[in-house]
Design a protein around this motif. Structure first.
Motif, PDB file in Angstrom:
ATOM      1  N   GLY A  19      -2.529  18.819  -6.975  1.00 35.22           N
ATOM      2  CA  GLY A  19      -2.178  18.008  -5.823  1.00 35.22           C
ATOM      3  C   GLY A  19      -1.844  16.595  -6.256  1.00 35.22           C
ATOM      4  O   GLY A  19      -1.327  16.367  -7.344  1.00 35.22           O
ATOM      5  N   CYS A  20      -2.125  15.646  -5.408  1.00 32.32           N
ATOM      6  CA  CYS A  20      -1.882  14.249  -5.771  1.00 32.32           C
ATOM      7  C   CYS A  20      -2.996  13.379  -5.206  1.00 32.32           C
ATOM      8  O   CYS A  20      -3.850  13.838  -4.442  1.00 32.32           O
ATOM      9  N   HIS A  21      -2.978  12.129  -5.557  1.00 33.66           N
ATOM     10  CA  HIS A  21      -4.015  11.178  -5.175  1.00 33.66           C
ATOM     11  C   HIS A  21      -4.130  11.074  -3.647  1.00 33.66           C
ATOM     12  O   HIS A  21      -3.138  11.154  -2.918  1.00 33.66           O
ATOM     13  N   LYS A  22      -5.336  10.886  -3.193  1.00 33.76           N
ATOM     14  CA  LYS A  22      -5.585  10.863  -1.747  1.00 33.76           C
ATOM     15  C   LYS A  22      -4.868   9.717  -1.028  1.00 33.76           C
ATOM     16  O   LYS A  22      -4.630   9.778   0.173  1.00 33.76           O
ATOM     17  N   ALA A  23      -4.492   8.663  -1.769  1.00 36.35           N
ATOM     18  CA  ALA A  23      -3.814   7.517  -1.140  1.00 36.35           C
ATOM     19  C   ALA A  23      -2.528   7.937  -0.437  1.00 36.35           C
ATOM     20  O   ALA A  23      -2.144   7.340   0.571  1.00 36.35           O
ATOM     21  N   PHE A  24      -1.864   8.987  -0.935  1.00 38.63           N
ATOM     22  CA  PHE A  24      -0.588   9.413  -0.358  1.00 38.63           C
ATOM     23  C   PHE A  24      -0.778  10.206   0.931  1.00 38.63           C
ATOM     24  O   PHE A  24       0.186  10.445   1.660  1.00 38.63           O
ATOM     25  N   LYS A  25      -2.020  10.595   1.200  1.00 36.71           N
ATOM     26  CA  LYS A  25      -2.308  11.367   2.407  1.00 36.71           C
ATOM     27  C   LYS A  25      -2.993  10.502   3.472  1.00 36.71           C
ATOM     28  O   LYS A  25      -3.303  10.979   4.550  1.00 36.71           O
ATOM     29  N   GLU A  26      -3.223   9.249   3.142  1.00 40.82           N
ATOM     30  CA  GLU A  26      -3.892   8.333   4.063  1.00 40.82           C
ATOM     31  C   GLU A  26      -2.865   7.398   4.709  1.00 40.82           C
ATOM     32  O   GLU A  26      -1.767   7.203   4.186  1.00 40.82           O
ATOM     33  N   GLN A  27      -3.252   6.818   5.828  1.00 40.79           N
ATOM     34  CA  GLN A  27      -2.384   5.831   6.482  1.00 40.79           C
ATOM     35  C   GLN A  27      -2.935   4.439   6.197  1.00 40.79           C
ATOM     36  O   GLN A  27      -4.001   4.073   6.698  1.00 40.79           O
ATOM     37  N   GLN A  28      -2.218   3.668   5.409  1.00 39.67           N
ATOM     38  CA  GLN A  28      -2.652   2.303   5.122  1.00 39.67           C
ATOM     39  C   GLN A  28      -2.454   1.426   6.364  1.00 39.67           C
ATOM     40  O   GLN A  28      -1.589   1.709   7.208  1.00 39.67           O
ATOM     41  N   SER A  29      -3.227   0.367   6.470  1.00 37.79           N
ATOM     42  CA  SER A  29      -3.170  -0.499   7.653  1.00 37.79           C
ATOM     43  C   SER A  29      -1.849  -1.270   7.689  1.00 37.79           C
ATOM     44  O   SER A  29      -1.203  -1.498   6.658  1.00 37.79           O
ATOM     45  N   ASP A  30      -1.459  -1.686   8.892  1.00 32.75           N
ATOM     46  CA  ASP A  30      -0.237  -2.491   9.048  1.00 32.75           C
ATOM     47  C   ASP A  30      -0.319  -3.764   8.222  1.00 32.75           C
ATOM     48  O   ASP A  30       0.681  -4.202   7.638  1.00 32.75           O
TER      49      ASP A  30
END
Length: 365
Positions: free
Chosen positions: A169-180
């Motif tokens: 898979g890939c790092h969890k950062a790509f599946k999260e929504q970063q803040s505005d």
């Protein structure tokens, strides 16, 4: 169950094999907390520290001395009572004690066999010797793609029955929504264009950045590049300078994983015309980011990209340029492909991969 890992890459590689190692231990410890996971290496580091803080993950310093990874790590795992030893980067220890232990090795690619011109004679011989030894002593081999499986059979002469394909898979950062707020900070920090295409990966011959640059020459399409520079960069830079494209191509450095996730999500198109990959993690990162993707029609890249990525001949910069231009000018087509590809990429999520890994471990006990 007690599972020991060769954790050299876990602690000391910033990308590639390091990310694979950290993600694998992270998802196993999350979905199968009843097991104990041992990270064996001479020393630890700050990388993966959040994984080490889990109660079921433990760093085990290996015996000191020359060649300790090859000669002592296996015995150290046995002394810890490990049921399974998993070599995460194509290698297994050469020496073992009498205690029972099952051996599994992940082989990512055999690029040094397919493209020997990218490697020194000495490196090719060492890699081949290590991989053959590991493949011979392993109870099971994990290939990270069907392409890698075929190469293991061809080059290492391993029976197909000994190999199991388990995608990464890939790092969890790509599946999260970063803040505005974080997104805005990243935009400002890297001075990102309003619209752009993106390329991520080591800047080397095999990754083929020059053909992207040639493909967009004569357009006003901005290209953002994130990757470690090698000698090949000078070739790309010379073309950019000769054709006065300095303002069109932006090279970024010092990008954190969360910042990279934002850069993917803000891109209109991700372009990855590599000549060959063992798997192609950047393609997965782009699909999880809901970014329309253009990649090569060779090696394992169609496995990673699915039916709704756009495929090009990596040797043909005119093909690359035409398909970039087509997607750049068609927002609805970009969105359609991005949405369908996001549904496809769910098979590379953490839980399905963890289930496959644990099933493999249990079958081989």
């Amino acid at each position: 169950m007690k599972i020991a890992f060769d954790a050299k890459r876990f602690f000391h590689n910033t990308s590639g094999l390091g990310n694979y190692s950290r993600d694998l231990v992270r998802i196993l410890s999350q979905y199968y907390p009843e097991n104990e996971y041992l990270l064996l290496n001479k020393n630890s580091s700050e990388r993966g520290i959040e994984i080490l803080e889990k109660p079921n993950v433990r760093f085990v310093p290996t015996s000191k001395g020359n060649l300790s990874r090859q000669l002592k790590m296996g015995k150290d795992a046995q002394k810890q009572g490990a049921n399974i030893f998993h070599g995460l980067s194509g290698e297994l220890p050469l020496k073992w004690g009498k205690e029972p232990i099952k051996k599994i090795v992940t082989i990512h690619d055999l690029i040094f066999m397919r493209y020997p011109q990218y490697y020194s004679f000495f490196d090719r011989k060492i890699h081949l010797w290590k991989f053959k030894k590991a493949a011979g002593s392993a109870d099971k081999i994990i290939a990270i793609s069907e392409q890698t499986k075929r190469d293991i059979i061809t080059y290492l002469k391993v029976p197909e029955s000994k190999i199991e394909v388990i995608y990464q898979g890939c790092h969890k950062a790509f599946k999260e929504q970063q803040s505005d707020e974080f997104i805005q900070q990243a935009k400002e920090k890297f001075n990102l264009p309003g619209r752009y295409i993106l390329n991520v990966g080591t800047i080397e011959d095999r990754k083929n950045l020059l053909n992207i640059v040639q493909g967009i020459q004569g357009t006003e399409i901005p290209l953002v590049v994130v990757g470690k520079k090698t000698g090949y960069y000078k070739k790309v830079e010379a073309f950019i300078r000769k054709n006065k494209m300095e303002k069109q191509v932006l090279f970024l450095e010092g990008v954190s994983m969360d910042e990279l996730a934002v850069i993917y999500k803000l891109a209109d198109i991700f372009v990855y015309p590599s000549f060959f990959e063992g798997f192609g993690i950047p393609v997965i990162e782009a699909l999880f980011s809901k970014t329309a993707t253009i990649t090569s029609n060779v090696s394992c890249l169609p496995e990673a990209g699915g039916e709704d990525s756009v495929y090009i001949d990596p040797a043909n910069y005119l093909d690359i340029g035409a398909k970039i231009k087509f997607l750049w000018e068609n927002e609805s087509e970009r969105e359609r492909r991005a949405e369908k590809s996001f549904a496809f990429v769910q098979k590379f999520n953490d839980e399905p991969i963890a289930v496959q890994l644990m099933d493999l471990y249990k079958k081989n006990l």
